[in-house]
Write an enzyme that holds these catalytic residues in place. Structure first.
Site, mmCIF file in Angstrom:
data_model
loop_
_atom_site.group_PDB
_atom_site.id
_atom_site.type_symbol
_atom_site.label_atom_id
_atom_site.label_comp_id
_atom_site.label_asym_id
_atom_site.label_seq_id
_atom_site.Cartn_x
_atom_site.Cartn_y
_atom_site.Cartn_z
ATOM 1 N N ALA A 240 39.582 40.635 47.807
ATOM 2 C CA ALA A 240 38.591 41.149 47.751
ATOM 3 C C ALA A 240 39.056 41.672 46.183
ATOM 4 C CB ALA A 240 37.417 42.158 48.229
ATOM 5 N N GLY B 85 40.831 40.885 52.364
ATOM 6 C CA GLY B 85 40.501 39.304 51.987
ATOM 7 C C GLY B 85 40.443 38.563 51.685
ATOM 8 N N GLU C 127 41.803 37.755 55.403
ATOM 9 C CA GLU C 127 40.605 37.352 56.491
ATOM 10 C C GLU C 127 40.443 37.013 56.335
ATOM 11 O OE1 GLU C 127 38.891 41.307 54.533
ATOM 12 O OE2 GLU C 127 38.071 42.136 56.649
ATOM 13 N N GLU D 65 43.526 48.023 52.473
ATOM 14 C CA GLU D 65 41.963 48.909 51.916
ATOM 15 C C GLU D 65 41.607 50.045 52.864
ATOM 16 O OE1 GLU D 65 42.285 45.539 53.892
ATOM 17 O OE2 GLU D 65 41.131 44.065 53.493
HETATM 18 C C1 HXC Z 1 41.489 42.571 41.208
HETATM 19 C C2 HXC Z 1 43.339 41.948 41.231
HETATM 20 C C3 HXC Z 1 43.762 41.477 43.070
HETATM 21 C C4 HXC Z 1 42.419 42.249 43.115
HETATM 22 C C5 HXC Z 1 46.204 41.463 41.489
HETATM 23 N N1 HXC Z 1 45.104 41.313 40.780
HETATM 24 N N2 HXC Z 1 45.082 41.673 42.562
HETATM 25 N N3 HXC Z 1 42.724 41.595 40.377
HETATM 26 N N4 HXC Z 1 41.923 42.298 42.285
HETATM 27 N N5 HXC Z 1 42.755 42.389 44.286
HETATM 28 C C6 HXC Z 1 45.560 41.357 39.309
HETATM 29 C C7 HXC Z 1 46.265 43.188 38.717
HETATM 30 O O1 HXC Z 1 45.217 43.477 38.608
HETATM 31 C C8 HXC Z 1 46.966 41.710 37.649
HETATM 32 O O2 HXC Z 1 46.069 41.772 36.736
HETATM 33 C C9 HXC Z 1 47.347 40.137 38.540
HETATM 34 O O3 HXC Z 1 45.934 40.417 39.142
HETATM 35 C C10 HXC Z 1 48.819 40.901 38.445
HETATM 36 O O4 HXC Z 1 49.167 40.986 39.991
HETATM 37 P P1 HXC Z 1 50.031 42.810 39.556
HETATM 38 O O5 HXC Z 1 49.558 43.867 40.348
HETATM 39 O O6 HXC Z 1 50.529 42.967 38.697
HETATM 40 O O7 HXC Z 1 51.257 41.643 40.169
HETATM 41 P P2 HXC Z 1 52.667 42.318 41.107
HETATM 42 O O8 HXC Z 1 52.833 43.786 40.493
HETATM 43 O O9 HXC Z 1 53.175 41.395 41.332
HETATM 44 O O10 HXC Z 1 51.895 42.774 42.595
HETATM 45 C C11 HXC Z 1 50.919 42.009 43.115
HETATM 46 C C12 HXC Z 1 50.480 42.659 44.662
HETATM 47 C C13 HXC Z 1 49.258 43.647 44.028
HETATM 48 C C14 HXC Z 1 51.248 43.619 45.454
HETATM 49 C C15 HXC Z 1 49.165 41.518 45.408
HETATM 50 O O11 HXC Z 1 48.388 42.881 43.206
HETATM 51 C C16 HXC Z 1 48.527 44.567 44.879
HETATM 52 O O12 HXC Z 1 48.993 45.466 45.207
HETATM 53 N N6 HXC Z 1 46.769 43.984 44.819
HETATM 54 C C17 HXC Z 1 45.907 44.176 45.510
HETATM 55 C C18 HXC Z 1 46.129 44.185 47.324
HETATM 56 C C19 HXC Z 1 44.759 44.772 47.247
HETATM 57 O O13 HXC Z 1 44.832 46.131 48.021
HETATM 58 N N7 HXC Z 1 44.013 43.824 48.192
HETATM 59 C C20 HXC Z 1 42.930 44.416 48.803
HETATM 60 C C21 HXC Z 1 42.271 44.991 48.058
HETATM 61 S S1 HXC Z 1 40.452 45.315 48.902
HETATM 62 P P3 HXC Z 1 46.262 42.333 34.977
HETATM 63 O O14 HXC Z 1 45.542 42.201 34.318
HETATM 64 O O15 HXC Z 1 46.922 43.691 35.202
HETATM 65 O O16 HXC Z 1 47.667 41.224 34.403
HETATM 66 C C22 HXC Z 1 39.541 43.768 50.045
HETATM 67 C C23 HXC Z 1 38.426 44.047 50.393
HETATM 68 C C24 HXC Z 1 37.641 42.652 51.028
HETATM 69 O O17 HXC Z 1 40.349 42.487 50.285
HETATM 70 C C25 HXC Z 1 36.652 42.907 52.034
HETATM 71 C C26 HXC Z 1 35.444 43.564 50.834
HETATM 72 C C27 HXC Z 1 34.539 43.468 51.396
#
Ligand code: HXC
Length: 263
Positions: free
Chosen positions: A65, A110, A113, A133
């Site tokens: 998400a 997500g 999910e 998360e």
């Molecule tokens: C918003 C995101 C994002 C996310 C990546 N980006 N994941 N933006 N939400 N979940 C964006 C980054 O900010 C970045 O933007 C661009 O995408 C590229 O990501 P990088 O991090 O630079 O890439 P990399 O270093 O290769 O790392 C990839 C990655 C990392 C390991 C996937 O992006 C990451 O850890 N993302 C978050 C993963 C996460 O925690 N997901 C769970 C979220 S909570 P810019 O602008 O800087 O280029 C969830 C809850 C669900 O999902 C339920 C809700 C009710």
């Protein structure tokens, strides 16, 4: 649509692609609303007999998400956001045709999910799953606390959700998260091959099988009660008594029913 692409792959297979490359296909409210709209359309389109859900690009299926959007949400906004995810995932889980997740890279939070709301997962050798998360101070909120255990069993689901650790393709296959792994370059071909094979079977029989297999999941008890209501409603349409009852209403008279219990 800004971030969901609907493509058709003949015969009878729809491809739904999440496409927000600037954020690794992260799910924000707009994307979830678009996804719901596309899935609803597909659910009622009888020409579609199987669905493949995937992410645009090679790097990510869905990186979760949208964290930027969630960051400043109030409690009420968080509840609503989670419910929006439930609405989209329930469409995948309950539509009367198979949904296959073709996971082509990061499927985190997500992303996992959405994948586990599909009937099964075909993963590329570059796929990375996980429920990170707890590392963000939240929990899986798009059904992961209910559905992950259906794929990997409760102890492993707990371990993955409590630790937030990532699961690579090989492990995903071993623990039952993914049905198979294929080289990244072959992912869509293989997913479409499986989808087309299913699409060539009897759609009514496949829908019945999906309904029964999904019915055993505790997580969808309520949905299936509602679905049973719709099934029963549909079965009554076209009966002599339904026609008579509605005709009598329009003709402003009392109905003369002929049907017997058990008809
Ligand atoms: C918003 C995101 C994002 C996310 C990546 N980006 N994941 N933006 N939400 N979940 C964006 C980054 O900010 C970045 O933007 C661009 O995408 C590229 O990501 P990088 O991090 O630079 O890439 P990399 O270093 O290769 O790392 C990839 C990655 C990392 C390991 C996937 O992006 C990451 O850890 N993302 C978050 C993963 C996460 O925690 N997901 C769970 C979220 S909570 P810019 O602008 O800087 O280029 C969830 C809850 C669900 O999902 C339920 C809700 C009710």
């Amino acid at each position: 649509m800004n971030s969901v692409i609907l493509e058709s792959a003949s015969p009878g297979v729809a491809i739904v692609k999440i496409s927000r490359p600037q954020a690794l296909n992260a799910l924000n409210t707009e994307t979830l609303l678009e996804l719901k709209e596309v899935l609803t359309k597909i659910a009622y389109d009888t020409s579609v007999r199987a669905v493949v859900l995937t992410g645009d690009g090679e790097k990510a299926f869905i990186a979760g998400a949208d964290i930027a959007e969630m960051k400043d949400m109030t409690m009420a906004e968080g509840v609503r956001f989670s419910q929006l995810g439930h609405e989209a995932t329930k469409l995948l889980e309950l539509m009367p045709k198979p949904t296959i997740a073709a996971v082509n890279g990061f499927a985190l939070g997500g992303g996992t999910e959405l994948a586990i709301a599909c009937d099964f997962i075909i993963a590329s050798d570059k796929a990375v799953f996980g429920q990170p998360e707890v590392g963000l101070g939240i929990i899986p909120g798009f059904g992961g606390t209910l559905r992950l255990a259906k794929f990997v069993g409760y102890p492993r689901a707990k371990e993955l959700i409590f630790s937030g650790r990532r699961v690579k393709a090989e492990e995903a296959l071993r623990i039952g998260l993914a049905n198979e792994i294929v080289p990244a370059a072959n992912l869509m071909n293989r997913a479409l091959e499986v989808a087309q094979d299913i699409a060539s079977q009897s759609a009514t029989a496949v829908a019945a099988a999906k309904r029964l297999l999904t019915e055993f999941s505790e997580s969808v008890g309520l949905n299936f009660k509602l679905d049973s209501e719709a099934q029963s409603f549909g079965q009554l349409l076209g009966t002599a008594d339904q026609r008579e009852g509605m005709t009598a209403f329009i003709e402003k008279r009392k109905p003369a029913f002929v049907g017997k219990q058990g008809d």
